[in-house]
Write an enzyme that holds these catalytic residues in place. Structure first.
Site, PDB file in Angstrom:
ATOM      1  N   HIS A 153      18.680 -19.434  -5.778  1.00 54.08           N
ATOM      2  CA  HIS A 153      18.439 -18.021  -6.091  1.00 54.08           C
ATOM      3  C   HIS A 153      19.758 -17.279  -5.903  1.00 54.08           C
ATOM      4  CE1 HIS A 153      16.712 -14.079  -6.426  1.00 54.08           C
ATOM      5  NE2 HIS A 153      17.243 -13.750  -5.267  1.00 54.08           N
ATOM      6  N   ASP A 198      12.994 -14.873 -10.376  1.00 56.40           N
ATOM      7  CA  ASP A 198      13.870 -15.321 -11.463  1.00 56.40           C
ATOM      8  C   ASP A 198      13.023 -15.847 -12.629  1.00 56.40           C
ATOM      9  OD1 ASP A 198      16.343 -15.161  -9.641  1.00 56.40           O
ATOM     10  OD2 ASP A 198      14.951 -16.428  -8.546  1.00 56.40           O
TER      11      ASP A 198
HETATM   12  N1  LIG Z   1      14.483 -14.365  -2.967  1.00 54.41           N
HETATM   13  C1  LIG Z   1      14.420 -13.280  -3.735  1.00 54.41           C
HETATM   14  O1  LIG Z   1      14.075 -13.380  -4.935  1.00 54.41           O
HETATM   15  C2  LIG Z   1      14.766 -11.916  -3.182  1.00 54.41           C
HETATM   16  C3  LIG Z   1      14.600 -10.778  -3.984  1.00 54.41           C
HETATM   17  C4  LIG Z   1      14.890  -9.529  -3.447  1.00 54.41           C
HETATM   18  C5  LIG Z   1      15.370  -9.418  -2.148  1.00 54.41           C
HETATM   19  N2  LIG Z   1      15.544 -10.550  -1.408  1.00 54.41           N
HETATM   20  C6  LIG Z   1      16.011 -10.495  -0.018  1.00 54.41           C
HETATM   21  O2  LIG Z   1      14.925 -10.143   0.838  1.00 54.41           O
HETATM   22  C7  LIG Z   1      15.446  -9.614   2.055  1.00 54.41           C
HETATM   23  C8  LIG Z   1      14.708  -8.355   2.458  1.00 54.41           C
HETATM   24  O3  LIG Z   1      14.924  -7.329   1.514  1.00 54.41           O
HETATM   25  P1  LIG Z   1      14.441  -5.832   1.808  1.00 54.41           P
HETATM   26  O4  LIG Z   1      14.853  -5.048   0.629  1.00 54.41           O
HETATM   27  O5  LIG Z   1      13.019  -5.810   2.252  1.00 54.41           O
HETATM   28  O6  LIG Z   1      15.401  -5.475   3.035  1.00 54.41           O
HETATM   29  P2  LIG Z   1      15.235  -4.350   4.141  1.00 54.41           P
HETATM   30  O7  LIG Z   1      16.557  -4.256   4.811  1.00 54.41           O
HETATM   31  O8  LIG Z   1      14.578  -3.135   3.596  1.00 54.41           O
HETATM   32  O9  LIG Z   1      14.192  -5.007   5.167  1.00 54.41           O
HETATM   33  C9  LIG Z   1      14.501  -6.120   5.936  1.00 54.41           C
HETATM   34  C10 LIG Z   1      13.765  -5.962   7.253  1.00 54.41           C
HETATM   35  O10 LIG Z   1      13.960  -7.160   7.994  1.00 54.41           O
HETATM   36  C11 LIG Z   1      14.044  -6.807   9.338  1.00 54.41           C
HETATM   37  N3  LIG Z   1      14.646  -7.913  10.084  1.00 54.41           N
HETATM   38  C12 LIG Z   1      15.953  -8.228  10.227  1.00 54.41           C
HETATM   39  N4  LIG Z   1      16.094  -9.279  11.049  1.00 54.41           N
HETATM   40  C13 LIG Z   1      14.862  -9.650  11.406  1.00 54.41           C
HETATM   41  C14 LIG Z   1      14.351 -10.658  12.264  1.00 54.41           C
HETATM   42  N5  LIG Z   1      15.177 -11.498  12.912  1.00 54.41           N
HETATM   43  N6  LIG Z   1      13.016 -10.761  12.415  1.00 54.41           N
HETATM   44  C15 LIG Z   1      12.188  -9.902  11.789  1.00 54.41           C
HETATM   45  N7  LIG Z   1      12.605  -8.907  10.997  1.00 54.41           N
HETATM   46  C16 LIG Z   1      13.919  -8.788  10.793  1.00 54.41           C
HETATM   47  C17 LIG Z   1      14.874  -5.530   9.332  1.00 54.41           C
HETATM   48  O11 LIG Z   1      14.688  -4.787  10.533  1.00 54.41           O
HETATM   49  C18 LIG Z   1      14.309  -4.816   8.112  1.00 54.41           C
HETATM   50  O12 LIG Z   1      13.237  -3.952   8.445  1.00 54.41           O
HETATM   51  C19 LIG Z   1      16.945  -9.436   1.806  1.00 54.41           C
HETATM   52  O13 LIG Z   1      17.616 -10.560   2.361  1.00 54.41           O
HETATM   53  C20 LIG Z   1      17.059  -9.449   0.288  1.00 54.41           C
HETATM   54  O14 LIG Z   1      18.339  -9.849  -0.134  1.00 54.41           O
HETATM   55  C21 LIG Z   1      15.240 -11.781  -1.899  1.00 54.41           C
HETATM   56  O1  LIG Z   2      19.389  -8.781  -2.796  1.00 56.94           O
HETATM   57  C1  LIG Z   2      19.994  -9.286  -3.758  1.00 56.94           C
HETATM   58  O2  LIG Z   2      21.173  -9.675  -3.694  1.00 56.94           O
HETATM   59  C2  LIG Z   2      19.271  -9.430  -5.060  1.00 56.94           C
HETATM   60  C3  LIG Z   2      17.923 -10.049  -4.952  1.00 56.94           C
HETATM   61  O3  LIG Z   2      17.983 -11.329  -4.412  1.00 56.94           O
HETATM   62  C4  LIG Z   2      17.301 -10.071  -6.312  1.00 56.94           C
HETATM   63  O4  LIG Z   2      17.310 -11.127  -6.966  1.00 56.94           O
HETATM   64  O5  LIG Z   2      16.833  -9.006  -6.767  1.00 56.94           O
END
Ligand SMILES: NC(=O)c1ccc[n+]([C@@H]2O[C@H](COP(=O)([O-])OP(=O)(O)OC[C@H]3O[C@@H](n4cnc5c(N)ncnc54)[C@H](O)[C@@H]3O)[C@@H](O)[C@H]2O)c1
Ligand SMILES: O=C(O)C[C@H](O)C(=O)O
Length: 325
Positions: A187, A159
């Site tokens: 977030h 952000d």
């Molecule tokens: N904070 C931020 O700024 C931000 C930004 C983007 C995405 N995210 C979040 O990050 C997370 C991951 O995103 P992604 O695109 O990599 O998702 P993704 O679904 O591609 O990957 C997530 C992985 O986590 C694994 N997983 C699920 N439960 C688990 C556990 N208990 N232990 C270990 N691994 C586990 C899944 O098998 C999967 O491979 C999501 O929650 C998304 O919303 C946060």
């Molecule tokens: O996975 C989302 O909901 C969005 C993600 O947290 C982001 O800020 O890109």
């Protein structure tokens, strides 16, 4: 060369990790003289995919990779870990309410908090990325009572970086010229990207943009950027999220050189009158491996309203999982 440090990454076969792990292995996070042992955690059904990631890591022949552990056991993944980036989380499924999502993730992050509490280095630096990141971080913290709460943080750097780039584009400058940006709170769509203290080349941003742009364009664009990426890409932000995680950890471990950054931190003792038992993003500087809140910034009535709205959302998220804390 320094001795290797252990970096645990969860959700290691997911899309964020596919960028994150390779950049850590290349030295982007901890520097070109810091070898790493990568400790990768996945759920059992994803171990095949994780094995593919490990094959590719080996094929990169990274000079800094001193070892790789791939496991579905959190007790193994967090063993002696010096850093942990918790990316793996349960995504929202069809018909799932926000409270269902909170509950499903509470289960994951309580197990991982307990495993870190039992097995990690006592000075571990933890970053929670998986959403809802702030409340997942609170659950982790509550389940790791022997760790210093200051060592558990949640990610607001994406952000923050989004804000820098929006301001730079608006005023025709470069994001490296934008300083003193603050993103407060959660977030989520209630986050408050606050330009009141920000400068570009030392000039106050509030003198360079009009208030209408700030309130009606900038704030909603930053708040909704995650959703806009999902709409455009058909998948949530991944490379930019990984890049922000690298920036967050690098600033924390190696210092922010006086620059302000935004980090979700445990709110106990904060100087802004925010509820003291949530993970709330504050203005931060980092030095010698420690983060410090920037205290005593002036808060306008407008800013206070925005800070309170995002605080209230975090309090209601905490209330929804209170029985699990
Ligand atoms: N904070 C931020 O700024 C931000 C930004 C983007 C995405 N995210 C979040 O990050 C997370 C991951 O995103 P992604 O695109 O990599 O998702 P993704 O679904 O591609 O990957 C997530 C992985 O986590 C694994 N997983 C699920 N439960 C688990 C556990 N208990 N232990 C270990 N691994 C586990 C899944 O098998 C999967 O491979 C999501 O929650 C998304 O919303 C946060
Ligand atoms: O996975 C989302 O909901 C969005 C993600 O947290 C982001 O800020 O890109």
């Amino acid at each position: 060369m320094k001795s290797p440090v252990r970096v645990a990454i969860t959700g290691a076969a997911g899309q964020i990790s596919y960028s994150l792990i390779f950049r850590i292995a290349a030295g982007d996070m901890l520097g070109p003289d810091q070898p790493v042992v990568l400790q990768l955690l996945e759920i059992t059904p994803a171990m095949g995919a994780l094995n593919g990631v490990v094959m590719e890591l080996n094929d990169c022949a990274f000079p800094l990779v001193a070892g790789i552990v791939a496991t579905d056991d959190p007790n193994v993944a967090f063993k002696d870990a010096d850093f942990a980036i918790l990316v793996g989380a349960r995504p929202r499924g069809p018909g799932m309410e926000r409270s269902d999502l909170l509950q499903a993730n509470a289960a994951i992050f309580s197990v991982q908090g307990k495993a870190m509490n039992a097995h990690a280095n006592r000075n571990i630096k933890v970053l929670i990325v998986g959403n809802p990141a702030n409340t997942n971080a609170l659950i982790t913290l509550k389940n790791a009572p022997d760790l210093n709460p200051r060592n558990i943080t949640s990610m607001m750097r994406l952000d923050h970086n989004r804000s820098l780039s929006q301001i730079a584009a608006k005023v025709g400058s470069h994001c490296t010229k934008v300083e003193k940006m603050v993103v407060w709170g959660n977030h989520s769509a209630t986050q408050f990207p606050d330009i009141s203290h920000a400068t570009v080349d030392g000039k106050p941003v509030v003198d360079l943009v009009d208030n209408d742009w700030y309130v009606k364009e900038f704030i909603p664009v930053v708040q909704q950027r995650g959703a806009a990426i999902i709409k455009a890409r058909g998948a949530s932000s991944a490379a930019s999220a990984a890049s922000a995680a690298i920036d967050h950890m690098r600033s924390w471990a190696l210092g922010s050189s006086g620059q302000w950054v935004s980090m979700g931190v445990y709110s106990a003792g904060n100087s802004y009158g925010i509820d003291e038992d949530i993970m709330y993003a504050l203005p931060i500087t980092c030095e010698n491996g420690e983060w410090q809140e920037i205290k005593g910034l002036a808060v306008s009535d407008f800013a206070r309203g925005m800070m309170t709205a995002t605080e209230q959302e975090l309090v209601s998220e905490r209330d929804a999982i209170a029985h699990l804390l």
